[in-house]
Design an enzyme around this catalytic site. Structure first.
Site, mmCIF file in Angstrom:
data_model
loop_
_atom_site.group_PDB
_atom_site.id
_atom_site.type_symbol
_atom_site.label_atom_id
_atom_site.label_comp_id
_atom_site.label_asym_id
_atom_site.label_seq_id
_atom_site.Cartn_x
_atom_site.Cartn_y
_atom_site.Cartn_z
ATOM 1 N N ASP A 1 30.298 36.099 47.894
ATOM 2 C CA ASP A 1 29.868 34.844 47.279
ATOM 3 C C ASP A 1 28.928 34.067 48.187
ATOM 4 O O ASP A 1 27.919 33.505 47.742
ATOM 5 C CB ASP A 1 31.087 33.984 46.943
ATOM 6 C CG ASP A 1 31.652 34.307 45.571
ATOM 7 O OD1 ASP A 1 31.453 35.451 45.108
ATOM 8 O OD2 ASP A 1 32.287 33.431 44.968
ATOM 9 N N ASN B 1 28.800 37.365 40.776
ATOM 10 C CA ASN B 1 29.863 36.673 40.034
ATOM 11 C C ASN B 1 30.311 35.433 40.788
ATOM 12 O O ASN B 1 31.465 35.025 40.726
ATOM 13 C CB ASN B 1 31.047 37.618 39.815
ATOM 14 C CG ASN B 1 31.938 37.175 38.661
ATOM 15 O OD1 ASN B 1 31.576 36.307 37.869
ATOM 16 N ND2 ASN B 1 33.121 37.765 38.562
ATOM 17 N N ASP C 1 43.766 28.250 41.558
ATOM 18 C CA ASP C 1 43.598 29.528 42.253
ATOM 19 C C ASP C 1 44.889 29.953 42.945
ATOM 20 O O ASP C 1 45.347 31.089 42.814
ATOM 21 C CB ASP C 1 42.456 29.434 43.267
ATOM 22 C CG ASP C 1 41.094 29.411 42.592
ATOM 23 O OD1 ASP C 1 41.008 29.785 41.411
ATOM 24 O OD2 ASP C 1 40.115 29.000 43.243
ATOM 25 N N GLU D 1 36.869 34.688 37.237
ATOM 26 C CA GLU D 1 36.239 35.995 37.422
ATOM 27 C C GLU D 1 36.623 36.992 36.337
ATOM 28 O O GLU D 1 35.883 37.909 36.017
ATOM 29 C CB GLU D 1 36.588 36.546 38.806
ATOM 30 C CG GLU D 1 35.806 35.926 39.939
ATOM 31 C CD GLU D 1 36.336 34.599 40.415
ATOM 32 O OE1 GLU D 1 35.938 34.147 41.500
ATOM 33 O OE2 GLU D 1 37.150 33.961 39.700
ATOM 34 N N HIS E 1 38.959 39.306 43.026
ATOM 35 C CA HIS E 1 39.551 39.342 44.366
ATOM 36 C C HIS E 1 40.978 38.818 44.393
ATOM 37 O O HIS E 1 41.835 39.351 45.103
ATOM 38 C CB HIS E 1 38.678 38.538 45.331
ATOM 39 C CG HIS E 1 38.435 37.114 44.895
ATOM 40 N ND1 HIS E 1 38.558 36.048 45.745
ATOM 41 C CD2 HIS E 1 38.074 36.576 43.692
ATOM 42 C CE1 HIS E 1 38.278 34.929 45.102
ATOM 43 N NE2 HIS E 1 37.978 35.219 43.849
ATOM 44 N N ARG E 2 41.264 37.779 43.609
ATOM 45 C CA ARG E 2 42.596 37.181 43.676
ATOM 46 C C ARG E 2 43.660 38.076 43.022
ATOM 47 O O ARG E 2 44.829 38.052 43.428
ATOM 48 C CB ARG E 2 42.588 35.794 43.055
ATOM 49 C CG ARG E 2 41.623 34.860 43.779
ATOM 50 C CD ARG E 2 41.977 33.402 43.683
ATOM 51 N NE ARG E 2 40.956 32.598 44.335
ATOM 52 C CZ ARG E 2 40.842 32.423 45.645
ATOM 53 N NH1 ARG E 2 41.707 33.002 46.460
ATOM 54 N NH2 ARG E 2 39.872 31.678 46.151
ATOM 55 N N LYS F 1 34.689 39.501 47.984
ATOM 56 C CA LYS F 1 34.165 38.258 47.416
ATOM 57 C C LYS F 1 34.501 37.063 48.300
ATOM 58 O O LYS F 1 33.687 36.151 48.465
ATOM 59 C CB LYS F 1 34.725 38.063 46.003
ATOM 60 C CG LYS F 1 34.230 36.818 45.291
ATOM 61 C CD LYS F 1 34.768 36.776 43.871
ATOM 62 C CE LYS F 1 34.403 35.487 43.161
ATOM 63 N NZ LYS F 1 32.962 35.379 42.895
#
Length: 650
Positions: A49, A93, A317, A345, A389-390, A415
């Site tokens: 990012d 993204n 998040d 995402e 990623h999460r 990311k």
């Protein structure tokens, strides 16, 4: 790497230094680019990012350079709108780059195109576009109205007055508008339509704007006044806090896996709202400690997290981590007010529900909530990560339930946290394995079983598994050439080894698997790929706390390549033949030394010549030649290895 296999973990404890915050990193980069003067940025996050933002700044005429090691950068500000008036930007993204750049470029008087990966083109941006159009910006959604890609053209900006923006889809729309408005030079009021979600992220924006010399007046969370006649000015040096969202995975690991686990880089003075994840964990019973620049988490005194029902709008998040933590709670858990997950995402509510079900949870999915019922036992699964990623980082925590888990596309963590899995390995403690491989009749089964008994660990006789599959198939009346059916039998094989005996569905079958029918059947099923693949996973499922001693011919090379203790146990062919001869004679069976020698030499040759995992001593295995050793000496040798590597006390 297409996937990463995480072994079952015994627990987690240790310290992690967090990477820089993604939210702060990209905000600071944009503010430094628009400011007068040069800004030194320390501890900037190294990630996809941030790379997208840096690439965009270069294309827009902003000079920056990396200084020394680590995340130190110097940005030479443009002192206003971007100097380059025509550019095509690809932003992957990266929402934290795409949304703020859209607003800043709309007010920069140039012609620009902004695009990203397909998922970025599915993420809504219409509310921000509409707010900018209220100011006179000329923005076209080139594919679907309200979504990227975008084309921006020079336009007359009607600065000043009041502009409205929705706040109930993404706080990034308001953040983008607030950061761009000082470029107009005229006081402008922003009114938020609907409830503003993720308020802590707006607080980060206001704090950073103030550091760069622009103080925004706030009337609650519904009205913001950006002053006129002000310009961003470099504060000189800015330090990027550690990423509080990333802290959530390690704090949860401490709460689930015993702990304590300490994260460094965020603490009680953090400007990031996600530090409040620690408060949520505390409501679950976790023991939390906090300093100026660190937070520490340990499991509840009774070891089990409490069920919860929480509004998590303020930490969307980090809330994802709580969805996985719910697997370890003492009852059903509800996560509320998380509608913003739908436009991240990936559709995170749908993705989380799908993957939680894979590991055995019961899940109810709503438009803006998720209810998770923890399973009695976690189920090994391959987790799809949706280029998110999460998702990858959250589901690594499943391994703390003593359950192996495969993370597909693990590189998606680049990311925000490229070194995540290395950091996780630094605090998570895998269930230890002693892998004992060796040729036929070397005595590895006897030694392995005795070592397991001495340690109080589980024992796996891998060679008997094929015999057990054959016996289970015979008992079920299954044809021994039905590969699909045999594969299913192998995958669910209810086999165990204890007390020197082999067990199938609770029956002692030690003698049964040695009869002629099972011996022939084992040879038949062993050549079926479906059976071999199923037993590959089945063997790994024997790895559970407090530890496993596994013996066979490919335990250290194929099944448990990460085993901390690998032993290659062998003896001369004459010694092995002599031991086999003695065993047969004690059972009253006829035995001939010459035929035994011949048989063992042929087996050794076949094992060494196998196309897959040929039998050989691995470079990281310890050689144990028992030609002149008795069993007690061999067992003592292996136990000394285990203790010497700190896997058990004493």
């Amino acid at each position: 790497m297409e996937f990463l296999d995480l072994p079952p973990m015994l627990g987690a404890a240790g310290t992690v230094r967090l990477p820089g915050s993604k939210s702060i990193s990209n905000r600071v980069l944009l503010l430094a680019a628009l400011a007068e003067g040069e800004t030194d940025i320390r501890d900037l996050l190294s990630s996809d990012d941030v790379d997208r933002m840096l690439d965009a700044l270069t294309a827009l005429g902003v000079s920056w350079r990396r200084e020394g090691e680590g995340g130190s950068y110097r940005v030479v500000g443009a002192g206003g709108p971007f100097p380059v008036k025509s550019a095509e930007l690809f932003l992957g993204n990266a929402g934290t780059a795409f949304r703020p750049l859209t607003a800043a470029l709309a007010l920069s008087g140039g012609e620009y195109t902004l695009s990203g990966v397909p998922r970025m083109h599915e993420r809504p941006i219409g509310d921000l576009v509409e707010a900018l159009r209220q100011l006179g910006a000329d923005i076209t959604c080139t594919a679907n109205e309200g979504f990227p890609p975008l084309r921006l053209k020079p336009a007359t900006i009607r600065a000043g007055g009041v502009v409205s923006v929705r706040g109930d889809v993404s706080s990034q729309f308001l953040t983008a508008l607030l950061m761009a408005l000082p470029l107009t030079g005229v006081e402008t009021t922003v009114e938020v339509v609907g409830e503003l979600i993720s308020k802590p992220y707006i607080a980060i924006t206001l704090e950073l704007m103030a550091r760069f010399g622009v103080a925004v007046e706030r009337e609650g969370w519904a009205r913001f006044v950006v002053p006129g006649g002000v310009r961003y000015r470099s504060p000189g040096t800015v330090y990027v806090e550690g990423d509080a969202s990333s802290a959530s995975y390690f704090l949860a690991a401490g709460a689930i896996g015993g702990g304590p686990v300490r994260v460094e880089g965020v603490g009680r003075d953090s400007i990031q709202g996600d530090v409040r994840f620690a408060e949520a964990l505390q409501q679950l019973g976790a023991r939390i400690a906090m300093g100026d620049n660190w937070i520490e988490a340990a499991a509840p005194a009774d070891g089990r997290l409490r069920a919860f029902d929480l509004d998590l709008n303020h930490i969307p998040d980090a809330a994802m981590t709580l969805a996985v933590a719910a697997l370890f709670a003492d009852g059903p858990c509800t996560l509320r007010n998380i509608a913003s997950w739908r436009v991240k995402e990936t559709d995170r509510i749908a993705a989380m529900a799908t993957e939680l079900r894979k590991v055995g949870a019961g899940v109810e999915e709503g438009p803006d909530h998720l209810r998770v019922s923890p399973p009695a036992r976690l189920v090994p699964a391959a987790i799809d990560t949706y280029d998110d990623h999460r998702m990858a980082m959250c589901f690594s925590l499943v391994s703390l339930g003593g359950c192996r888990v495969r993370i597909n596309d693990p590189k998606c963590v680049n990311k925000t946290f490229p070194d995540y899995f290395a950091a996780y390995a630094g605090v998570a403690r895998p269930v230890p394995v002693v892998a004992i491989d060796g040729p036929s009749a070397s005595g590895k089964g006897t030694v392995a079983e005795r070592v397991a008994a001495a340690l109080g660990w589980h024992y796996l006789d891998s060679g008997s598994l094929y015999r057990l599959v054959a016996l289970a198939a015979i008992r079920a009346g299954a044809p021994l050439d039905d590969e699909a059916l045999l594969g299913r039998i192998a995958a669910d094989l209810p086999a165990g080894f204890a007390g020197g005996r082999a067990w199938l569905a609770g029956d002692d079958v030690t003698d049964a698997i040695r009869n002629e029918a099972c011996s022939v059947g084992a040879s038949q099923v062993a050549v079926l790929p479906a059976v071999r693949n199923a037993l590959f996973d089945r063997q790994r499922d024997y790895r559970c706390g407090p530890g496993l001693v596994a013996e066979g011919r490919d335990m250290g090379s194929v099944i448990f390549p990460d085993a901390p203790v690998k032993v290659f146990l062998t003896a001369s062919v004459e010694a092995r033949a002599g031991r086999r001869h003695k065993q047969l004679m004690e059972k009253g069976l006829a035995a001939n030394m010459e035929s035994l020698l011949q048989d063992l030499r042929e087996r050794d040759a076949r094992d060494a010549a196998r196309a897959v995992a040929p039998l050989q001593k691995l470079p990281d295995a310890v050689l144990l030649d028992t030609t002149n050793m008795d069993v007690d000496e061999a067992v003592a040798f292996v136990l000394d290895l285990v203790r010497g590597r700190g896997l058990v006390a004493g």
